[in-house]
Structure formats: C-alpha cells, structure tokens
Design a protein around this motif. Structure first.
Motif, PDB file in Angstrom:
ATOM      1  N   VAL A 214      -5.421 -25.739   4.593  1.00  0.00           N
ATOM      2  CA  VAL A 214      -6.058 -24.727   3.753  1.00  0.00           C
ATOM      3  C   VAL A 214      -7.005 -23.876   4.604  1.00  0.00           C
ATOM      4  N   MET A 215      -6.649 -22.610   4.777  1.00  0.00           N
ATOM      5  CA  MET A 215      -7.446 -21.649   5.542  1.00  0.00           C
ATOM      6  C   MET A 215      -7.790 -22.210   6.920  1.00  0.00           C
ATOM      7  N   ALA A 216      -6.787 -22.793   7.561  1.00  0.00           N
ATOM      8  CA  ALA A 216      -7.028 -23.478   8.834  1.00  0.00           C
ATOM      9  C   ALA A 216      -6.058 -23.090   9.935  1.00  0.00           C
ATOM     10  N   HIS A 217      -4.917 -22.491   9.622  1.00  0.00           N
ATOM     11  CA  HIS A 217      -3.894 -22.325  10.658  1.00  0.00           C
ATOM     12  C   HIS A 217      -4.337 -21.367  11.758  1.00  0.00           C
ATOM     13  N   THR A 218      -5.225 -20.426  11.447  1.00  0.00           N
ATOM     14  CA  THR A 218      -5.707 -19.506  12.474  1.00  0.00           C
ATOM     15  C   THR A 218      -6.639 -20.195  13.462  1.00  0.00           C
ATOM     16  N   ASP A 219      -7.093 -21.401  13.138  1.00  0.00           N
ATOM     17  CA  ASP A 219      -7.910 -22.186  14.064  1.00  0.00           C
ATOM     18  C   ASP A 219      -7.057 -23.086  14.959  1.00  0.00           C
ATOM     19  N   MET A 220      -5.726 -22.979  14.827  1.00  0.00           N
ATOM     20  CA  MET A 220      -4.820 -23.898  15.514  1.00  0.00           C
ATOM     21  C   MET A 220      -3.871 -23.119  16.409  1.00  0.00           C
ATOM     22  N   PRO A 221      -4.198 -22.952  17.692  1.00  0.00           N
ATOM     23  CA  PRO A 221      -3.325 -22.188  18.584  1.00  0.00           C
ATOM     24  C   PRO A 221      -1.950 -22.805  18.771  1.00  0.00           C
ATOM     25  N   GLU A 222      -1.820 -24.085  18.442  1.00  0.00           N
ATOM     26  CA  GLU A 222      -0.525 -24.776  18.540  1.00  0.00           C
ATOM     27  C   GLU A 222       0.081 -24.994  17.155  1.00  0.00           C
ATOM     28  N   TYR A 223      -0.031 -24.020  16.272  1.00  0.00           N
ATOM     29  CA  TYR A 223       0.407 -24.263  14.895  1.00  0.00           C
ATOM     30  C   TYR A 223       1.876 -24.662  14.780  1.00  0.00           C
ATOM     31  N   PRO A 224       2.809 -24.096  15.533  1.00  0.00           N
ATOM     32  CA  PRO A 224       4.186 -24.610  15.452  1.00  0.00           C
ATOM     33  C   PRO A 224       4.273 -26.106  15.762  1.00  0.00           C
ATOM     34  N   ALA A 225       3.493 -26.583  16.736  1.00  0.00           N
ATOM     35  CA  ALA A 225       3.469 -28.018  17.033  1.00  0.00           C
ATOM     36  C   ALA A 225       2.844 -28.795  15.880  1.00  0.00           C
ATOM     37  N   VAL A 226       1.842 -28.213  15.240  1.00  0.00           N
ATOM     38  CA  VAL A 226       1.226 -28.851  14.073  1.00  0.00           C
ATOM     39  C   VAL A 226       2.256 -29.015  12.966  1.00  0.00           C
ATOM     40  N   LEU A 227       3.061 -27.992  12.738  1.00  0.00           N
ATOM     41  CA  LEU A 227       4.080 -28.062  11.689  1.00  0.00           C
ATOM     42  C   LEU A 227       5.148 -29.109  12.012  1.00  0.00           C
ATOM     43  N   ARG A 228       5.450 -29.286  13.279  1.00  0.00           N
ATOM     44  CA  ARG A 228       6.383 -30.358  13.649  1.00  0.00           C
ATOM     45  C   ARG A 228       5.774 -31.725  13.354  1.00  0.00           C
ATOM     46  N   GLU A 229       4.456 -31.841  13.548  1.00  0.00           N
ATOM     47  CA  GLU A 229       3.774 -33.080  13.176  1.00  0.00           C
ATOM     48  C   GLU A 229       3.799 -33.290  11.659  1.00  0.00           C
ATOM     49  N   VAL A 230       3.634 -32.207  10.906  1.00  0.00           N
ATOM     50  CA  VAL A 230       3.736 -32.303   9.445  1.00  0.00           C
ATOM     51  C   VAL A 230       5.095 -32.879   9.060  1.00  0.00           C
ATOM     52  N   ALA A 231       6.165 -32.336   9.649  1.00  0.00           N
ATOM     53  CA  ALA A 231       7.509 -32.822   9.337  1.00  0.00           C
ATOM     54  C   ALA A 231       7.683 -34.287   9.723  1.00  0.00           C
ATOM     55  N   ARG A 232       7.019 -34.695  10.792  1.00  0.00           N
ATOM     56  CA  ARG A 232       7.132 -36.088  11.246  1.00  0.00           C
ATOM     57  C   ARG A 232       6.447 -37.056  10.298  1.00  0.00           C
ATOM     58  N   VAL A 233       5.247 -36.708   9.818  1.00  0.00           N
ATOM     59  CA  VAL A 233       4.466 -37.666   9.028  1.00  0.00           C
ATOM     60  C   VAL A 233       4.816 -37.641   7.545  1.00  0.00           C
ATOM     61  N   LEU A 234       5.502 -36.601   7.077  1.00  0.00           N
ATOM     62  CA  LEU A 234       5.852 -36.531   5.661  1.00  0.00           C
ATOM     63  C   LEU A 234       6.994 -37.490   5.324  1.00  0.00           C
ATOM     64  N   ARG A 235       6.888 -38.116   4.170  1.00  0.00           N
ATOM     65  CA  ARG A 235       7.997 -38.905   3.651  1.00  0.00           C
ATOM     66  C   ARG A 235       9.143 -37.971   3.248  1.00  0.00           C
ATOM     67  N   PRO A 236      10.365 -38.470   3.219  1.00  0.00           N
ATOM     68  CA  PRO A 236      11.468 -37.637   2.733  1.00  0.00           C
ATOM     69  C   PRO A 236      11.157 -37.088   1.340  1.00  0.00           C
TER      70      PRO A 236
END
Length: 220
Positions: free
Chosen positions: A104-126
């Motif tokens: 929430v209102m955080a992605h502009t603070d994350m220069p590695e946001y594509p890597a963050v999204l890959r982590e999201v996909a990893r930790v989410l349950r199906p």
C-alpha cells in the motif's frame, strides 16, 4: 542491515505527514477494502511503514503482519501489528505460506519492485490474493506538477525509468527519500512476469487520479 532512508523522517511521517495528508482523502482505504475483500488468515503487508493500514485489514477478517526495512517506521508500527524488519525483495517467509499479500503506497520506495513481485508469487498460497495500491504512474512523479488542485501539468520524463528525488513540493516524501518510477506498462508487466494473474484495477483521487490499485492472484 543498512539504515533505511525513512529512519530519518519516521517521526515527521507519523506526526506531520499523515495528519496533513490523510490517506482516505485519496481513496487508498477504499481501494484496499474493495480489492482485498473479506477473508481469513494472515495478510502480509510489504513496506508496512507505521502500520496505518492494519485496522483495514483486520476489519476484513484477516490478520495483518508487517515487514519493512526501516527500524524508525517500525517503531511506530509495533503497536498496530506484528512486524519484522527485512528486505521485501528477500522475504523471510516460506513458499506458499500466506493467503494474502498487500503493498500500500509503497512500490515507489522499492527500486527492485519486479523482484518484490516475484517474492509475492513465491510466498502466496495457490489462489492467494495480492493487492497493490500505489501512486498512479501516469500522473505522479518528478515529471508531474500537482501544484494546482484542478489540473496536473505533465512534463517530459514519464518514460524515464529509475530513481529520483525530483518533486513538485517540499512538503511531501519524494524530495526527502526519493522514489522509483515505473511507467504503467512496466508496472503491469512486472505483475504478469512474476506469474500473477491480474484480476481487477481501480483508480482513486480527483480530479486527476493519484492512486492506481490492482488485484492479482497466484495461480491454482
């Protein structure tokens, strides 16, 4: 662990910035509620800051958990939700461990946001849900002068990817901590490239949107 930029402004953010710019004025809370929806189990908030969105997550029946790099911000957050200090691009969370993740209102603070999204996909349950609520990449950034309430002046620079401290105001965040800019196609492609399934979009703020939000799910 490195000192985060927000450590220097954590007290100002909690005591001044949030008072002068209430998040619901931009439709942030509404977007989070509508896109996340009612559920149960843990909901991991990336870049949770001072934890101001925890009550919204609880109201939906979910259990908020926060992760942020800034010890200063987490000092304010700990009274609002359980937290851990960590790099959101390298989450200390197991594979397929959580049913929901929000940023929430955080992605502009994350220069590695594509890597963050890959982590999201990893930790989410199906079938787990991910909600992104962020500044609108088309109308917010160093290229956008929002000094007038009735119009936004867009200068060249929207297509420039990367980190900047350029801002139209000295009363906001970007001149203090900087921001990462992702043009709209890059932002949406990063969600898709992470393997998440895009479901819905929303905008907030008037007369020109300040917020772009989306809901996506892990396959399965």
């Amino acid at each position: 662990m490195a000192r985060a930029a927000y450590d220097e402004i954590a007290d100002w953010y909690e005591e001044r910035f949030l008072v002068e710019q209430p998040p619901d004025n931009l439709g942030i809370g509404r977007a989070l509620r509508d896109l996340l929806g009612v559920g149960e189990g843990s909901c991991l908030e990336l870049g949770c800051g001072t934890g101001i969105h925890a009550d919204t997550v609880r109201d939906l029946g979910r259990t908020p958990l926060g992760v942020d790099l800034s010890a200063g911000m987490l000092r304010h957050a700990r009274g609002r939700l359980p937290t851990v200090r960590a790099d959101v691009a390298r989450l200390p969370v197991g594979k397929a461990a959580v049913p929901a993740v929000v940023a929430v209102m955080a992605h502009t603070d994350m220069p590695e946001y594509p890597a963050v999204l890959r982590e999201v996909a990893r930790v989410l349950r199906p079938g787990g849900v991910f909600v992104h609520v962020g500044v609108h990449p088309c109308f917010c950034g160093g290229f956008a002068d929002r000094g007038r309430a009735d119009a936004v002046v867009i200068r060249p620079g929207y297509l420039d990817r990367g980190w900047t401290t350029e801002s139209w105001t000295d009363r906001g965040l970007r001149d203090k901590v900087g921001a990462s800019h992702w043009p709209l196609p890059d932002l949406l492609h990063a969600v898709l490239d992470a393997g998440l399934v895009l479901e819905r979009l929303a905008e907030g703020g008037a007369p020109t949107p300040v917020v772009l939000a989306l809901r996506a799910r892990a396959p399965g």
